[in-house]
Design a protein around this motif. Structure first.
Motif, PDB file in Angstrom:
ATOM      1  N   PRO A 111       0.797  -1.233   0.000  1.00  0.00           N
ATOM      2  CA  PRO A 111       0.000   0.000   0.000  1.00  0.00           C
ATOM      3  C   PRO A 111       0.826   1.278   0.000  1.00  0.00           C
ATOM      4  N   ASP A 112       1.973   1.280   0.705  1.00  0.00           N
ATOM      5  CA  ASP A 112       2.750   2.520   0.802  1.00  0.00           C
ATOM      6  C   ASP A 112       4.222   2.345   0.441  1.00  0.00           C
ATOM      7  N   SER A 113       4.555   1.253  -0.248  1.00  0.00           N
ATOM      8  CA  SER A 113       5.949   1.015  -0.628  1.00  0.00           C
ATOM      9  C   SER A 113       6.008  -0.043  -1.722  1.00  0.00           C
ATOM     10  N   LEU A 114       7.187  -0.200  -2.295  1.00  0.00           N
ATOM     11  CA  LEU A 114       7.476  -1.305  -3.200  1.00  0.00           C
ATOM     12  C   LEU A 114       8.572  -2.145  -2.569  1.00  0.00           C
ATOM     13  N   LEU A 115       8.327  -3.439  -2.424  1.00  0.00           N
ATOM     14  CA  LEU A 115       9.312  -4.347  -1.861  1.00  0.00           C
ATOM     15  C   LEU A 115       9.998  -5.081  -3.004  1.00  0.00           C
ATOM     16  N   CYS A 116      11.310  -4.926  -3.107  1.00  0.00           N
ATOM     17  CA  CYS A 116      12.090  -5.598  -4.141  1.00  0.00           C
ATOM     18  C   CYS A 116      12.862  -6.755  -3.508  1.00  0.00           C
ATOM     19  N   VAL A 117      12.749  -7.912  -4.136  1.00  0.00           N
ATOM     20  CA  VAL A 117      13.385  -9.128  -3.625  1.00  0.00           C
ATOM     21  C   VAL A 117      14.424  -9.586  -4.637  1.00  0.00           C
ATOM     22  N   SER A 118      15.671  -9.744  -4.175  1.00  0.00           N
ATOM     23  CA  SER A 118      16.744 -10.202  -5.047  1.00  0.00           C
ATOM     24  C   SER A 118      17.601 -11.206  -4.283  1.00  0.00           C
ATOM     25  N   TYR A 119      18.933 -11.140  -4.414  1.00  0.00           N
ATOM     26  CA  TYR A 119      19.818 -12.170  -3.883  1.00  0.00           C
ATOM     27  C   TYR A 119      20.798 -11.568  -2.892  1.00  0.00           C
ATOM     28  N   ALA A 120      20.941 -12.214  -1.736  1.00  0.00           N
ATOM     29  CA  ALA A 120      21.839 -11.701  -0.700  1.00  0.00           C
ATOM     30  C   ALA A 120      23.278 -11.667  -1.165  1.00  0.00           C
ATOM     31  N   MET A 121      23.670 -12.560  -2.081  1.00  0.00           N
ATOM     32  CA  MET A 121      25.055 -12.613  -2.535  1.00  0.00           C
ATOM     33  C   MET A 121      25.464 -11.358  -3.307  1.00  0.00           C
ATOM     34  N   ILE A 122      24.492 -10.582  -3.800  1.00  0.00           N
ATOM     35  CA  ILE A 122      24.815  -9.344  -4.514  1.00  0.00           C
ATOM     36  C   ILE A 122      24.251  -8.124  -3.793  1.00  0.00           C
ATOM     37  N   ARG A 123      23.855  -8.282  -2.550  1.00  0.00           N
ATOM     38  CA  ARG A 123      23.141  -7.212  -1.849  1.00  0.00           C
ATOM     39  C   ARG A 123      23.926  -5.909  -1.816  1.00  0.00           C
ATOM     40  N   ALA A 124      25.192  -5.950  -1.414  1.00  0.00           N
ATOM     41  CA  ALA A 124      25.963  -4.705  -1.268  1.00  0.00           C
ATOM     42  C   ALA A 124      26.076  -3.967  -2.594  1.00  0.00           C
ATOM     43  N   ARG A 125      26.401  -4.696  -3.649  1.00  0.00           N
ATOM     44  CA  ARG A 125      26.548  -4.038  -4.946  1.00  0.00           C
ATOM     45  C   ARG A 125      25.199  -3.544  -5.459  1.00  0.00           C
ATOM     46  N   LEU A 126      24.154  -4.332  -5.233  1.00  0.00           N
ATOM     47  CA  LEU A 126      22.822  -3.949  -5.684  1.00  0.00           C
ATOM     48  C   LEU A 126      22.388  -2.636  -5.036  1.00  0.00           C
ATOM     49  N   ILE A 127      22.596  -2.520  -3.742  1.00  0.00           N
ATOM     50  CA  ILE A 127      22.234  -1.289  -3.044  1.00  0.00           C
ATOM     51  C   ILE A 127      23.047  -0.116  -3.593  1.00  0.00           C
ATOM     52  N   GLU A 128      24.315  -0.350  -3.838  1.00  0.00           N
ATOM     53  CA  GLU A 128      25.180   0.713  -4.379  1.00  0.00           C
ATOM     54  C   GLU A 128      24.670   1.203  -5.730  1.00  0.00           C
ATOM     55  N   VAL A 129      24.328   0.280  -6.615  1.00  0.00           N
ATOM     56  CA  VAL A 129      23.867   0.657  -7.952  1.00  0.00           C
ATOM     57  C   VAL A 129      22.523   1.367  -7.879  1.00  0.00           C
ATOM     58  N   LEU A 130      21.580   0.803  -7.130  1.00  0.00           N
ATOM     59  CA  LEU A 130      20.244   1.394  -7.059  1.00  0.00           C
ATOM     60  C   LEU A 130      20.282   2.764  -6.378  1.00  0.00           C
ATOM     61  N   ASP A 131      21.102   2.889  -5.355  1.00  0.00           N
ATOM     62  CA  ASP A 131      21.195   4.174  -4.663  1.00  0.00           C
ATOM     63  C   ASP A 131      21.795   5.244  -5.577  1.00  0.00           C
ATOM     64  N   LYS A 132      22.707   4.838  -6.456  1.00  0.00           N
ATOM     65  CA  LYS A 132      23.356   5.783  -7.370  1.00  0.00           C
ATOM     66  C   LYS A 132      22.352   6.440  -8.307  1.00  0.00           C
TER      67      LYS A 132
END
Length: 362
Positions: A111-132
């Protein structure tokens, strides 16, 4: 598949429980998860004939809130996020500007957000790319990986078990749609997931409730003639279904059309996103130089990932994984083959025998 030792890998929160039950642990998606609980063949049959319970705690969970969340994700992911209604989910890819696959991501509209589900093995890089990519958008990215956990039920009796434990009728849900439910006293989000139309559901819960949920679902599965399934059996099952795995069968070396994901993970009408120019160029050209294929392998030995495939003495591809399956007993594989060897029925060679390109699912 096995990219690290079990001592180096992230562990499922249920690792101690699994070991106490006698499970043999292995490394899958960079996480320590059960290879098998007793006999992988019996566990394979659970999924084929009754119901299998699967520990899916190799995941990363990222929440996006703020008024621009849908517009932002729509501009960086390959599928149509902005038109998701509350209760719906969709699979997408995150590409780099050259069109190569950085991540597979499922997005669920709350209702008030989007939950994205991916893989813990790429979590740090994924956050870095998406935050950029969050520049002028009013969006907040929150890493909720330590908060959530997921278990799954799959098999012909899965719908009956889901209904029994939660009251949710997954037959009324579209694929990757979800609703809130309660298992015992445990609040959870029940997501419909039906690989190759085999009934199934995932239960996303607060992590502190995970062990209790496992016990309830395990007891229910056993009442219906099923039980827990490890990843040796799941790997074989997904090969038989023709379902590719991120980080194993596709990843940063591939573009979507090479991986065969152009129909399932991409919208061609949603507008611009990172890597779209390459995707459109490949679509207009109509073919790629290599493609992911499914293979039936001769011989009694399961070849390793990376095994070369040849035609007329010339190397034309390689295997990404292979496994023994039971229905009927044989060895199946998946890999990449150049276009001259990729037609269904083409017979390739590997060091232990032949590899015949098969129709999907095998």
């Amino acid at each position: 598949m096995e990219t690290a030792s079990t001592n180096e890998a992230l562990e499922t929160p249920l690792a101690a429980l699994h070991r106490s039950a006698g499970a043999k642990m292995g490394v899958w998606f960079g996480c320590a998860l059960p290879d098998e609980f007793s006999d992988w063949r019996a566990e394979y049959r659970f999924a084929r004939e009754s119901v299998a319970l699967i520990d899916k705690n190799y995941r990363a969970y990222l929440s996006f809130s703020g008024p621009d969340r849908a517009r932002y994700l729509n501009a960086v992911l390959t599928n149509n996020i902005k038109d998701l209604a509350t209760g719906q989910g969709i699979a997408s890819l995150l590409l780099n500007p050259r069109g190569h696959i950085l991540a597979e991501i499922e997005s669920y509209a709350l209702p008030d957000s989007l939950l994205c589900v991916s893989y813990a093995m790429i979590r740090a890089r994924l956050i870095e790319v998406l935050d950029k990519y969050i520049i002028m958008d009013d969006v907040t990215l929150t890493d909720e990986t330590e908060r959530y956990a997921t278990l799954a039920l799959e098999g012909p009796k899965a719908a009956a078990v889901v209904r029994e434990v939660s009251g949710v009728d997954i037959a009324t849900l579209a694929e990757l749609s979800f609703c809130n439910g309660t298992v015992g006293s445990i609040p959870c989000r029940v997501v419909k997931r039906s690989p190759r139309k085999i009934p199934g559901a995932e239960f996303i819960v607060e992590r502190e409730k995970l062990a209790e949920l496992w016990q309830i679902l395990s007891d229910a599965a056993r009442r219906h003639g099923g039980g827990p399934m490890g990843y040796t059996a799941l790997n074989a099952l997904r090969l038989a279904q023709g379902v590719p795995w991120f980080g194993v069968d596709f990843g940063e070396k591939q573009i979507p059309h090479e991986a065969g994901l152009q129909e399932s993970h991409i919208s061609y009408t949603k507008g611009c996103y990172t890597g779209q120019e390459i995707v459109e160029r490949v679509r207009s050209r109509g073919q790629v130089n290599r493609q992911r294929v499914e293979l039936i392998l001769s011989g009694d030995t399961v070849p390793e990932a990376g095994t070369p495939l040849t035609m007329d003495g010339k190397e034309v591809g390689y295997l990404t994984r292979a496994a023994q399956v039971l229905d009927p007993p044989r060895i199946l594989g998946m890999g990449y083959v150049r276009k001259e060897g990729g037609a269904v029925g083409s017979v390739l060679q590997w060091t232990g025998g032949t590899a015949t390109v098969a129709q999907s699912p095998v």
